[in-house]
Write a protein that holds these residues in place. Structure first.
Motif, PDB file in Angstrom:
ATOM      1  N   ASP A 183      19.203 -11.612 -32.382  1.00  0.00           N
ATOM      2  CA  ASP A 183      19.561 -12.451 -31.240  1.00  0.00           C
ATOM      3  C   ASP A 183      20.212 -13.781 -31.616  1.00  0.00           C
ATOM      4  N   ASP A 184      19.992 -14.267 -32.826  1.00  0.00           N
ATOM      5  CA  ASP A 184      20.561 -15.560 -33.198  1.00  0.00           C
ATOM      6  C   ASP A 184      21.887 -15.444 -33.948  1.00  0.00           C
ATOM      7  N   ARG A 185      22.364 -14.221 -34.143  1.00  0.00           N
ATOM      8  CA  ARG A 185      23.653 -13.964 -34.809  1.00  0.00           C
ATOM      9  C   ARG A 185      24.276 -12.727 -34.185  1.00  0.00           C
ATOM     10  N   ASP A 186      25.488 -12.423 -34.583  1.00  0.00           N
ATOM     11  CA  ASP A 186      26.168 -11.221 -34.090  1.00  0.00           C
ATOM     12  C   ASP A 186      25.924 -10.047 -35.030  1.00  0.00           C
ATOM     13  N   ASP A 187      24.678  -9.860 -35.442  1.00  0.00           N
ATOM     14  CA  ASP A 187      24.320  -8.805 -36.383  1.00  0.00           C
ATOM     15  C   ASP A 187      23.637  -7.655 -35.665  1.00  0.00           C
ATOM     16  N   VAL A 188      23.936  -6.443 -36.119  1.00  0.00           N
ATOM     17  CA  VAL A 188      23.277  -5.249 -35.615  1.00  0.00           C
ATOM     18  C   VAL A 188      22.756  -4.430 -36.786  1.00  0.00           C
ATOM     19  N   LEU A 189      21.725  -3.656 -36.519  1.00  0.00           N
ATOM     20  CA  LEU A 189      21.162  -2.745 -37.500  1.00  0.00           C
ATOM     21  C   LEU A 189      21.539  -1.338 -37.072  1.00  0.00           C
ATOM     22  N   VAL A 190      22.166  -0.610 -37.984  1.00  0.00           N
ATOM     23  CA  VAL A 190      22.745   0.688 -37.674  1.00  0.00           C
ATOM     24  C   VAL A 190      22.095   1.770 -38.525  1.00  0.00           C
ATOM     25  N   PRO A 209      14.108 -12.652 -35.859  1.00  0.00           N
ATOM     26  CA  PRO A 209      14.709 -12.627 -34.535  1.00  0.00           C
ATOM     27  C   PRO A 209      15.406 -11.306 -34.200  1.00  0.00           C
ATOM     28  N   TRP A 210      15.082 -10.228 -34.919  1.00  0.00           N
ATOM     29  CA  TRP A 210      15.618  -8.913 -34.604  1.00  0.00           C
ATOM     30  C   TRP A 210      14.844  -8.315 -33.437  1.00  0.00           C
ATOM     31  N   ARG A 211      15.532  -7.504 -32.647  1.00  0.00           N
ATOM     32  CA  ARG A 211      14.840  -6.771 -31.581  1.00  0.00           C
ATOM     33  C   ARG A 211      15.453  -5.382 -31.451  1.00  0.00           C
ATOM     34  N   GLN A 212      14.589  -4.444 -31.178  1.00  0.00           N
ATOM     35  CA  GLN A 212      15.020  -3.060 -31.003  1.00  0.00           C
ATOM     36  C   GLN A 212      15.840  -2.947 -29.719  1.00  0.00           C
ATOM     37  N   ILE A 213      16.900  -2.141 -29.777  1.00  0.00           N
ATOM     38  CA  ILE A 213      17.720  -1.891 -28.598  1.00  0.00           C
ATOM     39  C   ILE A 213      17.035  -0.807 -27.768  1.00  0.00           C
ATOM     40  N   ILE A 214      16.672  -1.164 -26.551  1.00  0.00           N
ATOM     41  CA  ILE A 214      16.024  -0.222 -25.642  1.00  0.00           C
ATOM     42  C   ILE A 214      16.998   0.216 -24.553  1.00  0.00           C
ATOM     43  N   ASP A 215      17.803  -0.706 -24.083  1.00  0.00           N
ATOM     44  CA  ASP A 215      18.777  -0.452 -23.016  1.00  0.00           C
ATOM     45  C   ASP A 215      19.952   0.372 -23.570  1.00  0.00           C
ATOM     46  N   GLU A 216      20.121   1.565 -23.047  1.00  0.00           N
ATOM     47  CA  GLU A 216      21.174   2.470 -23.538  1.00  0.00           C
ATOM     48  C   GLU A 216      22.575   1.891 -23.309  1.00  0.00           C
ATOM     49  N   ARG A 265      20.434   6.410 -44.453  1.00  0.00           N
ATOM     50  CA  ARG A 265      20.604   5.016 -44.835  1.00  0.00           C
ATOM     51  C   ARG A 265      20.710   4.152 -43.578  1.00  0.00           C
ATOM     52  N   VAL A 266      20.638   2.846 -43.760  1.00  0.00           N
ATOM     53  CA  VAL A 266      20.831   1.899 -42.661  1.00  0.00           C
ATOM     54  C   VAL A 266      21.854   0.863 -43.103  1.00  0.00           C
ATOM     55  N   ALA A 267      22.500   0.245 -42.129  1.00  0.00           N
ATOM     56  CA  ALA A 267      23.486  -0.789 -42.423  1.00  0.00           C
ATOM     57  C   ALA A 267      23.227  -1.990 -41.533  1.00  0.00           C
ATOM     58  N   GLU A 268      23.268  -3.151 -42.129  1.00  0.00           N
ATOM     59  CA  GLU A 268      23.222  -4.403 -41.386  1.00  0.00           C
ATOM     60  C   GLU A 268      24.673  -4.864 -41.273  1.00  0.00           C
ATOM     61  N   VAL A 269      25.146  -5.035 -40.049  1.00  0.00           N
ATOM     62  CA  VAL A 269      26.563  -5.308 -39.799  1.00  0.00           C
ATOM     63  C   VAL A 269      26.715  -6.572 -38.972  1.00  0.00           C
ATOM     64  N   HIS A 270      27.642  -7.430 -39.398  1.00  0.00           N
ATOM     65  CA  HIS A 270      27.968  -8.636 -38.637  1.00  0.00           C
ATOM     66  C   HIS A 270      29.233  -8.359 -37.834  1.00  0.00           C
ATOM     67  N   LEU A 271      29.081  -8.162 -36.523  1.00  0.00           N
ATOM     68  CA  LEU A 271      30.229  -7.884 -35.659  1.00  0.00           C
ATOM     69  C   LEU A 271      31.131  -9.111 -35.559  1.00  0.00           C
ATOM     70  N   THR A 272      32.433  -8.861 -35.477  1.00  0.00           N
ATOM     71  CA  THR A 272      33.392  -9.957 -35.314  1.00  0.00           C
ATOM     72  C   THR A 272      33.725 -10.201 -33.848  1.00  0.00           C
TER      73      THR A 272
END
Length: 95
Positions: free
Chosen positions: A43-50, A4-11, A56-63
């Protein structure tokens, strides 16, 4: 991207997520002081890929607290050496 990940297109969306992440990162957090770019969100969680400036990359769960988190383990963050390593992890998490 792996559902359920999606690339951020909207700036605007990217900037909103990056601003929230910067607000949440405390001085002792693993991402403190690093250049970050939000590339995707789950989309199903408050997670972002940075993406980090060193590749490197980081998977982050926003609070979504809107403030600096007191404990360095928040926002919860997993740092991986590459996008390929992240893909392998994401695929196994969804299996």
């Amino acid at each position: 991207m792996i559902e359920p990940w999606r690339q951020i297109i909207d700036e605007r969306e990217r900037l909103l997520l990056e601003e929230e992440l910067r607000r949440e990162i405390g001085d002792r957090h693993p991402l403190a002081g690093l250049e970050i770019k939000v590339d995707a969100r789950r989309d199903d969680r408050d997670d972002v890929l940075v993406s980090l400036d060193d590749g490197r990359v980081a998977e982050v769960h926003l609070t979504w607290s809107g403030k600096k988190e007191a404990h360095p383990s928040w926002p919860a963050t997993i740092i991986l050496e590459s996008m390929e390593e992240w893909r392998t992890k994401a695929e196994s998490d969804l299996a």
